[in-house]
Design a protein around this motif. Structure first.
Motif, PDB file in Angstrom:
ATOM      1  N   UNK A  43       0.821  -1.219   0.000  1.00 25.23           N
ATOM      2  CA  UNK A  43       0.000   0.000   0.000  1.00 25.23           C
ATOM      3  C   UNK A  43       0.851   1.264   0.000  1.00 25.23           C
ATOM      4  N   UNK A  44       0.226   2.315  -0.506  1.00 21.25           N
ATOM      5  CA  UNK A  44       0.803   3.656  -0.420  1.00 21.25           C
ATOM      6  C   UNK A  44      -0.128   4.508   0.431  1.00 21.25           C
ATOM      7  N   UNK A  45       0.357   4.887   1.608  1.00 26.85           N
ATOM      8  CA  UNK A  45      -0.427   5.704   2.540  1.00 26.85           C
ATOM      9  C   UNK A  45      -0.102   7.158   2.284  1.00 26.85           C
ATOM     10  N   UNK A  46      -1.116   7.921   1.945  1.00 28.13           N
ATOM     11  CA  UNK A  46      -0.928   9.292   1.472  1.00 28.13           C
ATOM     12  C   UNK A  46      -0.526  10.234   2.608  1.00 28.13           C
ATOM     13  N   UNK A  47       0.527  11.021   2.371  1.00 31.05           N
ATOM     14  CA  UNK A  47       0.944  12.053   3.332  1.00 31.05           C
ATOM     15  C   UNK A  47       0.611  13.452   2.830  1.00 31.05           C
ATOM     16  N   UNK A  48       0.767  13.701   1.521  1.00 23.93           N
ATOM     17  CA  UNK A  48       0.384  15.002   0.959  1.00 23.93           C
ATOM     18  C   UNK A  48       0.241  14.873  -0.548  1.00 23.93           C
TER      19      UNK A  48
ATOM     20  N   UNK B 133       5.295   4.237   1.605  1.00 20.36           N
ATOM     21  CA  UNK B 133       5.198   3.029   0.781  1.00 20.36           C
ATOM     22  C   UNK B 133       5.514   1.804   1.627  1.00 20.36           C
ATOM     23  N   UNK B 134       4.601   0.858   1.651  1.00 20.81           N
ATOM     24  CA  UNK B 134       4.868  -0.421   2.308  1.00 20.81           C
ATOM     25  C   UNK B 134       5.579  -1.332   1.309  1.00 20.81           C
TER      26      UNK B 134
END
Lengths: 135, 135
Positions: free
Chosen positions: B83-88, B104-105
């Motif tokens: 997964x890609x966890x959104x920061x901005x 990014x995992x």
């Protein structure tokens, strides 16, 4: 060295055939080029390259792009003085994007900002990886 | 909230009108999205977003792209677990590119590499800014 004319663009290119054969271009014969400051990691801008722009970027030590609006090559910094000195160039896994690491002199953006992504940060929900969230 | 159908794609979008009005899309209604690891600065990959993919990226905390080959939305990591966890999320100065900073995992690349730019570094001339060269 034989100059080949690219069928998508009608423009001649001196790009090494071994590289040209790996490129996957859009309908206009272009790939996006992400330009990154080599030491800080800042993403400076995204430009577009055809085969010949990539060739010039690989062989001159300066970034050359294809201007879609003006339909001409431009060497970053020739007008503004804000040159991009090439440190490395990589193709992505499917050959449809280029990453150029550079030493950017001054502002990368025509607005005077350091990067083209400084001015318009969007409101967004942020995510947290489960382990970081303690799950 | 009104769902608008984008003329370029024929697909409905819930993207905020104020953002949609700033987007400059290609003929297929897409913009390139550069995805960067938020803390290390690694450029992980370049994907493509239409209005609705950008809307989902902004509102779910996970990156959603439009697959040009499969002609469908895909949420990064739903199949791979990466997964890609959104920061901005930011638009560039002319609204034709998106920069998404994420956590990014694992591997961003389908090959198992950390980034899509790890495997194919091209031979290039490098450049040196004049002051660094002592000129």
């Amino acid at each position: 060295m034989t100059e080949a004319v690219r069928p998508e663009t009608g423009r001649p290119s001196n790009l090494d055939q071994k590289i040209a054969s790996r490129l996957k271009r859009d309908a206009d014969g272009l790939v996006p080029a992400v330009t990154q400051q080599y030491d800080t990691g800042e993403v400076l801008m995204v430009g577009w390259m055809d085969d010949e722009a990539l060739h010039r970027t690989l062989t001159t030590g300066r970034c050359t792009y294809w201007s879609r609006s003006r339909q001409e090559y431009w060497v970053k910094g020739d007008t503004s003085g804000h040159q991009q000195w090439v440190k490395s160039v990589a193709l992505d896994c499917d050959g449809d994007t280029v990453l150029v690491k550079v030493d950017q002199v001054g502002a990368a953006c025509h607005t005077g900002d350091r990067t083209c992504f400084d001015a318009d940060v969007l409101d967004s929900v942020t995510g947290e990886r489960p382990e970081a969230a303690g799950v």
